[in-house]
Design a protein around this motif. Structure first.
Motif, PDB file in Angstrom:
ATOM      1  N   ILE A  60       0.836  -1.196   0.000  1.00 46.99           N
ATOM      2  CA  ILE A  60       0.000   0.000   0.000  1.00 46.99           C
ATOM      3  C   ILE A  60       0.873   1.249   0.000  1.00 46.99           C
ATOM      4  O   ILE A  60       1.839   1.349   0.757  1.00 46.99           O
ATOM      5  CB  ILE A  60      -0.912   0.004   1.245  1.00 46.99           C
ATOM      6  CG1 ILE A  60      -1.801  -1.236   1.223  1.00 46.99           C
ATOM      7  CG2 ILE A  60      -1.739   1.267   1.332  1.00 46.99           C
ATOM      8  CD1 ILE A  60      -2.301  -1.624   2.591  1.00 46.99           C
ATOM      9  N   ASP A  61       0.530   2.206  -0.845  1.00 47.54           N
ATOM     10  CA  ASP A  61       1.255   3.471  -0.895  1.00 47.54           C
ATOM     11  C   ASP A  61       0.569   4.567  -0.091  1.00 47.54           C
ATOM     12  O   ASP A  61       1.223   5.503   0.362  1.00 47.54           O
ATOM     13  CB  ASP A  61       1.412   3.912  -2.351  1.00 47.54           C
ATOM     14  CG  ASP A  61       2.276   2.940  -3.139  1.00 47.54           C
ATOM     15  OD1 ASP A  61       3.504   2.955  -2.940  1.00 47.54           O
ATOM     16  OD2 ASP A  61       1.725   2.149  -3.926  1.00 47.54           O
ATOM     17  N   PRO A  97       0.467   7.757  -6.977  1.00 45.19           N
ATOM     18  CA  PRO A  97       0.761   6.633  -7.866  1.00 45.19           C
ATOM     19  C   PRO A  97       0.942   5.355  -7.040  1.00 45.19           C
ATOM     20  O   PRO A  97       1.533   5.386  -5.971  1.00 45.19           O
ATOM     21  CB  PRO A  97       2.066   7.051  -8.546  1.00 45.19           C
ATOM     22  CG  PRO A  97       2.082   8.543  -8.446  1.00 45.19           C
ATOM     23  CD  PRO A  97       1.424   8.870  -7.137  1.00 45.19           C
ATOM     24  N   GLY A  98       0.410   4.264  -7.521  1.00 46.22           N
ATOM     25  CA  GLY A  98       0.506   3.009  -6.784  1.00 46.22           C
ATOM     26  C   GLY A  98      -0.842   2.597  -6.226  1.00 46.22           C
ATOM     27  O   GLY A  98      -1.891   2.860  -6.834  1.00 46.22           O
ATOM     28  N   ILE A  99      -0.836   1.983  -5.051  1.00 47.26           N
ATOM     29  CA  ILE A  99      -2.058   1.432  -4.463  1.00 47.26           C
ATOM     30  C   ILE A  99      -2.570   2.333  -3.350  1.00 47.26           C
ATOM     31  O   ILE A  99      -1.871   2.604  -2.372  1.00 47.26           O
ATOM     32  CB  ILE A  99      -1.812   0.005  -3.931  1.00 47.26           C
ATOM     33  CG1 ILE A  99      -1.475  -0.934  -5.094  1.00 47.26           C
ATOM     34  CG2 ILE A  99      -3.041  -0.519  -3.175  1.00 47.26           C
ATOM     35  CD1 ILE A  99      -1.111  -2.348  -4.676  1.00 47.26           C
ATOM     36  N   ASN A 100      -3.793   2.810  -3.519  1.00 45.60           N
ATOM     37  CA  ASN A 100      -4.478   3.639  -2.529  1.00 45.60           C
ATOM     38  C   ASN A 100      -5.607   2.812  -1.919  1.00 45.60           C
ATOM     39  O   ASN A 100      -6.436   2.267  -2.640  1.00 45.60           O
ATOM     40  CB  ASN A 100      -5.085   4.880  -3.189  1.00 45.60           C
ATOM     41  CG  ASN A 100      -4.045   5.769  -3.840  1.00 45.60           C
ATOM     42  OD1 ASN A 100      -3.558   6.717  -3.244  1.00 45.60           O
ATOM     43  ND2 ASN A 100      -3.700   5.462  -5.092  1.00 45.60           N
ATOM     44  N   VAL A 101      -5.634   2.730  -0.593  1.00 40.21           N
ATOM     45  CA  VAL A 101      -6.683   1.985   0.093  1.00 40.21           C
ATOM     46  C   VAL A 101      -7.682   2.960   0.704  1.00 40.21           C
ATOM     47  O   VAL A 101      -7.302   3.910   1.388  1.00 40.21           O
ATOM     48  CB  VAL A 101      -6.100   1.084   1.206  1.00 40.21           C
ATOM     49  CG1 VAL A 101      -7.198   0.527   2.102  1.00 40.21           C
ATOM     50  CG2 VAL A 101      -5.306  -0.063   0.591  1.00 40.21           C
ATOM     51  N   SER A 116      -6.519   6.603 -13.684  1.00 41.49           N
ATOM     52  CA  SER A 116      -5.391   7.225 -14.374  1.00 41.49           C
ATOM     53  C   SER A 116      -4.229   7.510 -13.429  1.00 41.49           C
ATOM     54  O   SER A 116      -3.088   7.682 -13.853  1.00 41.49           O
ATOM     55  CB  SER A 116      -5.841   8.534 -15.037  1.00 41.49           C
ATOM     56  OG  SER A 116      -6.352   9.433 -14.065  1.00 41.49           O
ATOM     57  N   GLN A 117      -4.499   7.553 -12.110  1.00 36.46           N
ATOM     58  CA  GLN A 117      -3.471   7.865 -11.123  1.00 36.46           C
ATOM     59  C   GLN A 117      -2.819   6.622 -10.508  1.00 36.46           C
ATOM     60  O   GLN A 117      -1.792   6.729  -9.857  1.00 36.46           O
ATOM     61  CB  GLN A 117      -4.077   8.695  -9.983  1.00 36.46           C
ATOM     62  CG  GLN A 117      -4.658  10.030 -10.404  1.00 36.46           C
ATOM     63  CD  GLN A 117      -3.607  10.976 -10.920  1.00 36.46           C
ATOM     64  OE1 GLN A 117      -3.485  11.136 -12.125  1.00 36.46           O
ATOM     65  NE2 GLN A 117      -2.831  11.572 -10.040  1.00 36.46           N
ATOM     66  N   GLY A 118      -3.448   5.470 -10.648  1.00 40.26           N
ATOM     67  CA  GLY A 118      -2.930   4.262 -10.006  1.00 40.26           C
ATOM     68  C   GLY A 118      -4.074   3.314  -9.733  1.00 40.26           C
ATOM     69  O   GLY A 118      -4.913   3.069 -10.603  1.00 40.26           O
ATOM     70  N   TYR A 119      -4.129   2.802  -8.507  1.00 37.58           N
ATOM     71  CA  TYR A 119      -5.196   1.873  -8.135  1.00 37.58           C
ATOM     72  C   TYR A 119      -5.883   2.353  -6.859  1.00 37.58           C
ATOM     73  O   TYR A 119      -5.247   2.917  -5.969  1.00 37.58           O
ATOM     74  CB  TYR A 119      -4.633   0.472  -7.865  1.00 37.58           C
ATOM     75  CG  TYR A 119      -4.029  -0.211  -9.071  1.00 37.58           C
ATOM     76  CD1 TYR A 119      -4.808  -1.020  -9.904  1.00 37.58           C
ATOM     77  CD2 TYR A 119      -2.676  -0.068  -9.370  1.00 37.58           C
ATOM     78  CE1 TYR A 119      -4.256  -1.646 -11.008  1.00 37.58           C
ATOM     79  CE2 TYR A 119      -2.113  -0.694 -10.472  1.00 37.58           C
ATOM     80  CZ  TYR A 119      -2.915  -1.488 -11.285  1.00 37.58           C
ATOM     81  OH  TYR A 119      -2.362  -2.108 -12.383  1.00 37.58           O
ATOM     82  N   ILE A 120      -7.190   2.095  -6.776  1.00 37.59           N
ATOM     83  CA  ILE A 120      -7.938   2.288  -5.542  1.00 37.59           C
ATOM     84  C   ILE A 120      -8.398   0.918  -5.082  1.00 37.59           C
ATOM     85  O   ILE A 120      -8.972   0.148  -5.869  1.00 37.59           O
ATOM     86  CB  ILE A 120      -9.174   3.175  -5.737  1.00 37.59           C
ATOM     87  CG1 ILE A 120      -8.809   4.510  -6.378  1.00 37.59           C
ATOM     88  CG2 ILE A 120      -9.877   3.409  -4.398  1.00 37.59           C
ATOM     89  CD1 ILE A 120     -10.026   5.341  -6.736  1.00 37.59           C
TER      90      ILE A 120
END
Length: 290
Positions: free
Chosen positions: A74-75, A157-161, A208-212
């Motif tokens: 997680i980022d 950028p990356g994984i957002n929880v 477009s920014q990463g993942y949710i």
């Protein structure tokens, strides 16, 4: 052998994205023997069996992981609270922040449903968010669908929880960030003053920014992994003031010449120390788990 990212786990299957393609995979039995379990967010090596199926053969090293919700690498954790329905709670915010801090993950704070507030209520909540911002957290007070681009600006950028109680608007925020996801939104249960659970599994949704990561809502928080020495380090403003404490291992409870206690009501919010003492008491009185 290919590498990919697990973006969904459901009914014993792991769905892996690799070079723009999706594969439905099983995990090799070797993981069970080693006591390992693949998580959404894991980078993995997998072996293709046919055009759409495969077997996961290796978990690549994890940056971090959460137990609940079960997500790895997680980022950022976006802690989503509501201004109303369910009611705004500083106590709940502090518990979420402590848990995220304990895993050394960057938290941000979003409060939804601004449109339901009176001017006085909005000023009160904004004042508290200004404090959290001064401590170092990114904070946002928004209406659920106020601005479809607002959610994208909060992502890294990356994984957002997304984490928080049911009914606070997490699914609505995802729909705003990526309308085509079209997630089912919940209806508030007035009897329980919390949302009905609408999300039934963890899944990474690409933007477009990463993942949710849309995660099942929950109303109880478990910090059994946190001891009293870790707890004090989960409050950034306590860490900043602690150098001035008389005792190096000061827990900021009853110790003399405690710089943290001396700052409460001045540079440290009273509620932050109150909630810290509540959590400290819970930690010291909890039963030992075997």
């Amino acid at each position: 052998m290919r590498e990919g990212l697990i973006y969904k786990a459901l009914s014993g299957f792991y769905y892996v994205e690799s070079e723009g393609e999706s594969f439905q995979c099983r995990a090799r039995g070797v993981f069970r023997k080693k006591g390992l379990s693949p998580l959404v967010g894991d980078r993995v090596k997998f072996q293709i069996e046919n055009e759409i199926e495969g077997y996961i053969t290796e978990l690549l090293p994890r940056q971090n992981e959460l137990v609940r919700p079960p997500v790895a690498n997680i980022d950022q954790v976006l802690i989503v609270m509501s201004a109303k329905e369910p009611e705004f709670s500083l106590n709940l915010i502090d518990k979420f922040l402590v848990i995220v801090e304990s895993y050394d993950i960057m938290p941000s704070l979003i409060v939804t449903k601004k449109d339901l507030l009176s001017e006085e209520e909005e000023a009160f909540i904004q004042d508290k968010l200004d404090y959290y911002h001064s401590v170092g957290y990114s904070t946002h007070l928004i209406s659920n669908l106020e601005d479809q681009s607002a959610m994208l600006h909060m992502l890294v950028p990356g994984i957002n929880v997304l984490s928080g109680q049911s009914g606070v608007g997490k699914s609505s925020l995802i729909n705003a960030a990526r309308p085509e996801s079209n997630l089912e939104t919940g209806v508030i249960s007035n009897a329980l003053n919390r949302g009905k659970h609408t999300t039934r599994h963890v899944e990474l949704i690409k933007t477009s920014q990463g993942y949710i990561a849309d995660t099942p809502g929950f109303s109880s928080l478990d910090y059994a992994h946190i001891d009293k020495y870790m707890l004090k380090n989960c409050f950034p403003e306590f860490v900043a003031a602690a150098d001035e404490c008389k005792y190096r291992e000061c827990l900021h409870v009853n110790e003399p010449k405690c710089a943290v206690k001396a700052s409460v009501g001045e540079t440290i919010l009273q509620s932050r120390h109150d909630h810290y003492l509540q959590m400290m008491n819970e930690i010291e009185t909890r039963k030992v788990r075997y």
